[in-house]
Design an enzyme around this catalytic site. Structure first.
Site, short mmCIF file in Angstrom:
data_model
loop_
_atom_site.label_atom_id
_atom_site.label_comp_id
_atom_site.label_asym_id
_atom_site.label_seq_id
_atom_site.Cartn_x
_atom_site.Cartn_y
_atom_site.Cartn_z
N GLU A 151 -3.07 -7.48 9.88
CA GLU A 151 -2.36 -8.24 8.85
C GLU A 151 -1.54 -7.35 7.93
OE1 GLU A 151 -3.54 -11.33 6.56
OE2 GLU A 151 -4.37 -12.51 8.18
N SER A 156 -2.31 4.56 -1.73
CA SER A 156 -1.23 4.66 -2.72
C SER A 156 0.11 4.85 -2.00
CB SER A 156 -1.48 5.84 -3.65
OG SER A 156 -1.29 7.06 -2.94
#
Lengths: 396, 377
Positions: free
Chosen positions: A244, A381
């Site tokens: 996903e 990040s």
């Protein structure tokens, strides 16, 4: 090549629109639009509405309750949900642990967990990060030691979204302290009601509460809660991260927020004229919208690849990078647009300033902006995502 | 050319820096901003005692006659502590307007009381439709029975909840955005018809929205020239911009130091994260933005008493830089602290919020770029 929707797809869009209009309570969409932290019941009610309709889990296999939607249908559905202000479904059960369970889980695990995730009876949270293991996740130290038919788990997880109301947590734990970092990790399902689990809230800079610390102190976990093989947890974790990827671009939500930005820029005045006619500001909106359009097309290309069986590879990190950047840019412009009325403090838990101090549309703008600073931090990040592309895609 | 501080200025700096270090640590500040007043009246009395409230005020009215450099020194240290006491509304804006435009009687009444810590002030200049245009005023002041009647709204007036007197801009003539007709009135905070809606702001300060519904003001309430106050307002807000820039530099310095230290101590992949080049370069960009901001703050501070055009250009240039730099340094400090940067318990996010609100105050970067362009074309 063709960008247009087919008549069937257009009909599907109308069906989705009508369903949402008839079933999404306006109090809930208002809460979503103004950036409140959602309670368990908010998440559960929409989850169960979709479950009852059979539209909950387009990414699950049909035998477990999934639906055979094309990527275009998924795109249409996500877009309509965002437009209507439907709450984002809690991903930890539905989109994260469920695919791991139906791909690698035992028959007992599938039979027990999948129906409870589907029905909304069980909410999940994710036990990955630790105080010393953020970007360097593989250095995690929470350990699980065998004791007869159980593991004894000790450790400290952090940034755990929804831990304060989750029923279960999926954890990465170290089962072989002597193996190379990635090779000594296992994937464990833990009941949050187990003795020895303590949840401590973390209040974020917007003064809201969604994330927590989870302390595990001699928590006894049956070995039957292990996913797949012991010490293969890193493989399952990577599978989960690769699953996903397209939703991570946050395109549907960003499109809604850029429309909100324009609506505010039409209402706000500068020197007596609408802010949207200010050349400096309208240029910034346009610049952002062009980038968002490009990201939407990139996202669609990824979806099209997916439908032809080519799962997105590491290049999907660009969706996360640019998606998070755009989410933040739009929010910065929203803050700019409301001018001095970004200032009044809003306390989500106490219904904020009621009524809003400034115009209604300014309510929640700053709180949302602050919370969205996390988008370039969580789930890898932006700096880490760029490392992934540099190494895995560009071969640098 | 000389960028060094005098002995007296160095002493002032030492004393205010020590105050912030010893008595304004992050936990103490957190308690203050959630208290009823949102600041400490004891601290305010201390500010009076230490001569900080009288610092920029003229010597004839109980002040110390300090220059903008002294104000800069104070405000930078206040910025490093996120000091919440209403120094800007009371001393810089309120007393600044009285000094610049007040009659002898008004100066005698207000300035010594401010210097002694007995009076707090606030200045309402923004309105719901005004955005950053100081002349965009719909609040009206109509002559009536030898005095005036005021009607209108003032937005986000910092310091108003604790103010004894509130100065508002109002229109005594002219069209909505005309320079001509802009006037200043000094009202008692408890004047009949003056309703306040008090609230906390995102950065922990206190402000209010004001509704003026038939507020009566005598001729003694007029501050400066009736209908001709825009020049004074611009002068005082430019001075306030210089002070605000200094505050922002103090806040950015803390974020810079805290983040740089974190890069040295936080280890991932077996090394301090400051060993990663991408983070080094980010930190260097933050360092450069901070130093550029300090330079612009010196520049505007030293040009406040030059001609009007020079002053305006300096103020807008500095504010444009500070707004941009503050948001960048703030956001990147959060980013480089990772999840920790997102927590309310770490000071980083609080400095970021203050810097975001500083960008908005007296006009954001876009506004001041436009003003700078108009002055330099």
């Amino acid at each position: 090549m063709d960008l247009a929707f087919t008549p069937e797809e257009l009909a599907f869009r109308e069906e989705v629109r009508a369903f949402i209009a008839a079933n999404l309570p306006s109090e809930l969409s208002e809460k979503v639009r103004t950036g409140h932290h959602l309670e368990k019941e908010d998440l559960r009610s929409w989850h169960q509405t979709l479950a009852a309709k059979g539209w909950l889990a387009p990414n699950w296999p049909v035998e477990h309750g999934g639906i055979d939607w094309s990527p275009t249908q998924k795109y249409i559905f996500d877009e309509e949900c965002a437009k209507a202000g439907a709450p984002p479904l809690s991903p930890f059960g539905l989109s994260m642990v469920a695919p791991v369970i139906f791909t690698f889980g035992s028959d007992e695990q599938k039979a027990y967990h999948l129906p409870k995730i589907y029905s909304g009876e069980h909410f999940w949270c994710q036990g990955y990060s630790e105080p010393g293991s953020g970007s360097d996740l593989a250095s995690l130290r929470t350990k699980a030691e065998r004791d007869g038919d159980d593991y004894i788990v000790n450790g400290h997880k952090v940034w755990t979204t929804h831990a304060h109301f989750a029923d279960w947590i999926f954890c990465l734990v170290r089962t072989d302290p002597d193996a190379k970092q990635q090779e000594g990790i296992s994937f464990l399902l833990i009941d949050m009601k187990s003795p020895g689990i303590t949840v401590r809230p973390i209040i974020t800079i917007d003064e809201g509460h969604s994330i927590n610390e989870v302390f595990l102190d001699n928590v006894r976990v049956p070995r039957s809660n292990l996913i797949g093989e012991e010490n293969k947890g890193w493989t399952y974790a990577k599978f989960l991260l690769g699953h996903e990827r397209t939703g991570i671009a946050n395109v549907a939500d960003s499109k809604v927020r850029i429309e909100k930005l324009k609506e505010i820029a039409r209402a706000e005045l500068t020197d007596g004229s609408p802010l949207i006619t200010d050349s400096a500001f309208s240029r910034k909106i346009a610049d952002t919208e062009v980038d968002l359009t490009a990201l939407e097309m990139t996202n669609l290309r990824t979806l099209a690849d997916e439908s032809e069986g080519r799962a997105p590879g590491p290049e999907a990190s660009m969706l996360k990078i640019r998606g998070a950047e755009l989410t933040q840019r739009i929010d910065e412009l929203l803050v700019e647009a409301v001018g001095y009325y970004a200032n009044p403090y809003e306390l989500p838990e106490h219904g904020r300033n009621e009524p809003a101090v400034g115009p209604d549309y300014a309510d929640g703008i700053l709180a949302h902006h602050l919370y969205m600073r996390a988008t370039t931090i969580y789930g890898g990040s932006n700096e880490i995502q760029k490392n992934i592309i540099a190494k895995m895609v560009l071969g640098l | 050319m000389d960028f060094s501080f005098s002995t007296e200025q160095t002493l002032l700096k030492d004393s205010v820096v020590r105050f912030v270090q010893d008595e304004y640590d992050f936990d103490a500040r957190r308690k203050l901003v959630t208290s009823d007043d949102g600041f400490s009246r004891d601290n305010w009395a201390k500010f009076a005692e230490l001569g900080w409230l009288s610092m920029p005020l003229p010597e004839d009215y109980g002040g110390l006659g300090g220059s903008p450099v002294e104000t800069m020194i104070l405000m930078e240290a206040f910025g490093a502590g996120l000091v919440a006491e209403p120094y800007m509304p009371t001393v810089i804006l309120g007393a600044g307007l009285v000094e610049a435009a007040g009659s002898e009687a008004q100066k005698q009444e207000i300035l010594p009381a401010v210097a002694g810590g007995e009076m707090m002030l606030a200045f309402g200049f923004a309105e719901p439709q005004s955005r950053f245009n100081l002349a965009d005023i719909t609040t009206t002041a109509e002559a009536s029975n030898g005095g005036y009647v005021l009607n209108g709204k003032k937005s986000v007036v910092f310091g108003a909840p604790s103010a004894d007197k509130i100065i508002v801009s109002a229109r005594a003539g002219g069209g909505q955005r005309d320079a001509d007709g802009v006037s200043l009135f000094m009202l008692d905070a408890d004047a009949a018809g003056l309703a306040r809606r008090d609230y906390r702001t995102v950065d922990g300060l206190r402000a209010a929205d004001l509704t003026l519904d038939g507020v009566k003001a005598g001729p003694e309430a007029v501050l400066g020239d009736l209908g001709g106050a825009l020049g004074v307002i611009e002068n005082v807000t430019d001075r306030a911009i210089a002070a605000l820039c200094a505050e922002a530099v103090g806040a950015m310095q803390v974020l810079h130091d805290t983040t740089n230290e974190y890069l040295k101590t936080r280890k991932q992949f077996g090394v301090p994260i400051g060993k990663f080049q991408v983070l080094q370069h980010r930190m260097v960009d933050m360092f450069i933005e901070l130093e550029q901001s300090r330079s612009m703050t010196y520049m505007v501070t030293l040009k406040l008493d030059e001609g009007e055009a020079e002053r305006k250009k300096a103020a807008s240039g500095a504010k444009a830089q500070i707004g941009k730099a503050g948001k960048f340094v703030g956001a990147q400090s959060v980013q480089l602290h990772g999840g920790m940067g997102m927590t309310d318990e770490l000071k980083v996010g609080h400095f970021y919020k203050r810097l975001m609100m500083i960008d908005t105050m007296f006009g954001n970067t876009d506004h001041h770029l436009k003003r700078f362009a108009a002055l330099t074309q």
